[in-house]
Design a protein around this motif. Structure first.
Motif, short mmCIF file in Angstrom:
data_model
loop_
_atom_site.label_atom_id
_atom_site.label_comp_id
_atom_site.label_asym_id
_atom_site.label_seq_id
_atom_site.Cartn_x
_atom_site.Cartn_y
_atom_site.Cartn_z
N GLN A 51 0.83 -1.20 0.00
CA GLN A 51 0.00 0.00 0.00
C GLN A 51 0.86 1.26 0.00
O GLN A 51 2.04 1.23 0.35
CB GLN A 51 -0.96 -0.01 1.19
CG GLN A 51 -1.85 -1.24 1.27
CD GLN A 51 -2.56 -1.55 -0.04
OE1 GLN A 51 -3.20 -0.69 -0.63
NE2 GLN A 51 -2.44 -2.79 -0.50
N PHE A 53 2.34 4.26 1.46
CA PHE A 53 2.64 4.68 2.83
C PHE A 53 2.32 6.15 3.09
O PHE A 53 2.28 6.58 4.24
CB PHE A 53 4.12 4.43 3.18
CG PHE A 53 4.53 2.98 3.18
CD1 PHE A 53 3.62 1.96 3.34
CD2 PHE A 53 5.86 2.64 3.02
CE1 PHE A 53 4.01 0.62 3.35
CE2 PHE A 53 6.27 1.31 3.03
CZ PHE A 53 5.34 0.30 3.20
N THR A 54 2.09 6.93 2.04
CA THR A 54 1.80 8.36 2.23
C THR A 54 0.32 8.61 2.48
O THR A 54 -0.06 9.72 2.84
CB THR A 54 2.24 9.18 1.00
OG1 THR A 54 1.44 8.82 -0.13
CG2 THR A 54 3.72 8.96 0.71
N HIS A 56 -3.47 7.79 4.38
CA HIS A 56 -3.98 7.45 5.71
C HIS A 56 -4.57 6.04 5.63
O HIS A 56 -5.56 5.81 4.95
CB HIS A 56 -5.06 8.45 6.12
CG HIS A 56 -5.55 8.28 7.52
ND1 HIS A 56 -5.84 9.36 8.31
CD2 HIS A 56 -5.79 7.20 8.29
CE1 HIS A 56 -6.25 8.94 9.50
NE2 HIS A 56 -6.22 7.62 9.49
N LEU A 57 -3.95 5.10 6.32
CA LEU A 57 -4.40 3.71 6.30
C LEU A 57 -5.29 3.44 7.50
O LEU A 57 -4.93 3.76 8.64
CB LEU A 57 -3.21 2.74 6.34
CG LEU A 57 -3.68 1.29 6.22
CD1 LEU A 57 -3.36 0.74 4.85
CD2 LEU A 57 -3.10 0.44 7.32
N ILE A 83 2.03 -1.21 10.77
CA ILE A 83 1.30 0.01 10.42
C ILE A 83 1.90 1.22 11.13
O ILE A 83 2.16 2.26 10.51
CB ILE A 83 -0.20 -0.16 10.74
CG1 ILE A 83 -0.81 -1.17 9.77
CG2 ILE A 83 -0.93 1.19 10.69
CD1 ILE A 83 -2.12 -1.75 10.22
N HIS A 86 5.33 2.07 9.39
CA HIS A 86 5.42 2.45 7.98
C HIS A 86 4.45 3.54 7.52
O HIS A 86 4.74 4.20 6.51
CB HIS A 86 5.26 1.22 7.08
CG HIS A 86 6.38 0.24 7.25
ND1 HIS A 86 7.63 0.44 6.70
CD2 HIS A 86 6.45 -0.93 7.93
CE1 HIS A 86 8.42 -0.58 7.02
NE2 HIS A 86 7.72 -1.42 7.77
N PHE A 87 3.34 3.70 8.19
CA PHE A 87 2.34 4.66 7.72
C PHE A 87 2.35 5.90 8.62
O PHE A 87 2.08 5.80 9.82
CB PHE A 87 0.94 4.03 7.71
CG PHE A 87 0.79 2.99 6.64
CD1 PHE A 87 0.31 3.32 5.38
CD2 PHE A 87 1.14 1.67 6.90
CE1 PHE A 87 0.19 2.34 4.39
CE2 PHE A 87 1.02 0.69 5.91
CZ PHE A 87 0.54 1.04 4.66
N HIS A 90 -2.34 6.85 10.23
CA HIS A 90 -3.04 5.56 10.31
C HIS A 90 -4.09 5.61 11.41
O HIS A 90 -3.99 6.39 12.35
CB HIS A 90 -2.06 4.42 10.57
CG HIS A 90 -1.30 4.59 11.84
ND1 HIS A 90 -0.09 5.24 11.89
CD2 HIS A 90 -1.58 4.22 13.12
CE1 HIS A 90 0.34 5.25 13.14
NE2 HIS A 90 -0.54 4.64 13.91
N SER A 147 -3.16 10.27 13.13
CA SER A 147 -3.03 8.87 13.55
C SER A 147 -3.69 8.66 14.90
O SER A 147 -3.58 9.50 15.80
CB SER A 147 -1.55 8.48 13.64
OG SER A 147 -0.98 8.46 12.36
#
Length: 171
Positions: A51, A53-54, A56-57, A83, A86-87, A90, A147
């Motif tokens: 996915q 990484f830039t 919002h997961l 998560i 790397h994100f 999130h 996040s």
């Protein structure tokens, strides 16, 4: 963007206003807490790492990470750590048991199938948290742009209460 096709992904798709270009709803992966195939866990982690990484997961975890130490909960904790690492943005949403959908591995659907087949139900003397689709949609609408981690419990119920409300009325 919604990654996945199961009960959670379908519930997100029901609310078109949630679909924004800078968000990834990661609702794909291991949904059976009894899964023993290591490849299933590896596939979810590999898909996560593909996915952007830039963006919002939003990841859908399980409240069971707080009270169980199984292969499944260990995997969920590992996914959460990936998560966070790397994100930049999130949201980890840990969910209770959902009361909608067709996944045969959810507690409610499993108990319904056992009852329908005429098999005796194993009713543990324990509590679980049951989440309705309306509650789920409500909390999805509260995801901030920064996040965070959200524990979405729903209603605290004994397994006996779950059987009485969701399984026996189906008979």
């Amino acid at each position: 963007m919604i990654i996945g096709r199961g009960d959670i992904a379908s519930a997100i798709a029901d609310v078109p206003s949630l679909d924004c270009p800078d968000r990834i709803y990661f609702a794909s992966g291991v949904s059976n807490s009894q899964e023993s195939d290591g490849a299933a866990y590896e596939r979810e982690a590999a898909l996560l790492m593909q996915q952007d990484f830039t963006k919002h997961l939003i990841y859908f975890g399980s409240l069971s990470v707080f009270y169980a130490n199984t292969r499944y909960t260990q995997h969920k904790r590992t996914m959460e750590a990936l998560i966070r690492t790397h994100f930049l943005r999130h949201t980890i949403m840990r969910l209770g048991i959902i009361d909608w959908g067709t996944n045969p591995h959810t507690l409610i659907n499993y108990l319904r199938a056992e009852h329908k087949a005429g098999r005796p139900l194993r009713i543990d003397n324990t509590y679980r948290y049951v989440l309705t689709i309306g509650e789920f949609h409500h909390w999805l609408g509260l995801i901030p742009d920064w996040s965070c981690e959200m524990n979405i419990t729903g209603t605290r119920m004994t397994v006996h209460q779950i059987v009485s409300r969701y399984v026996l009325p189906q008979a």
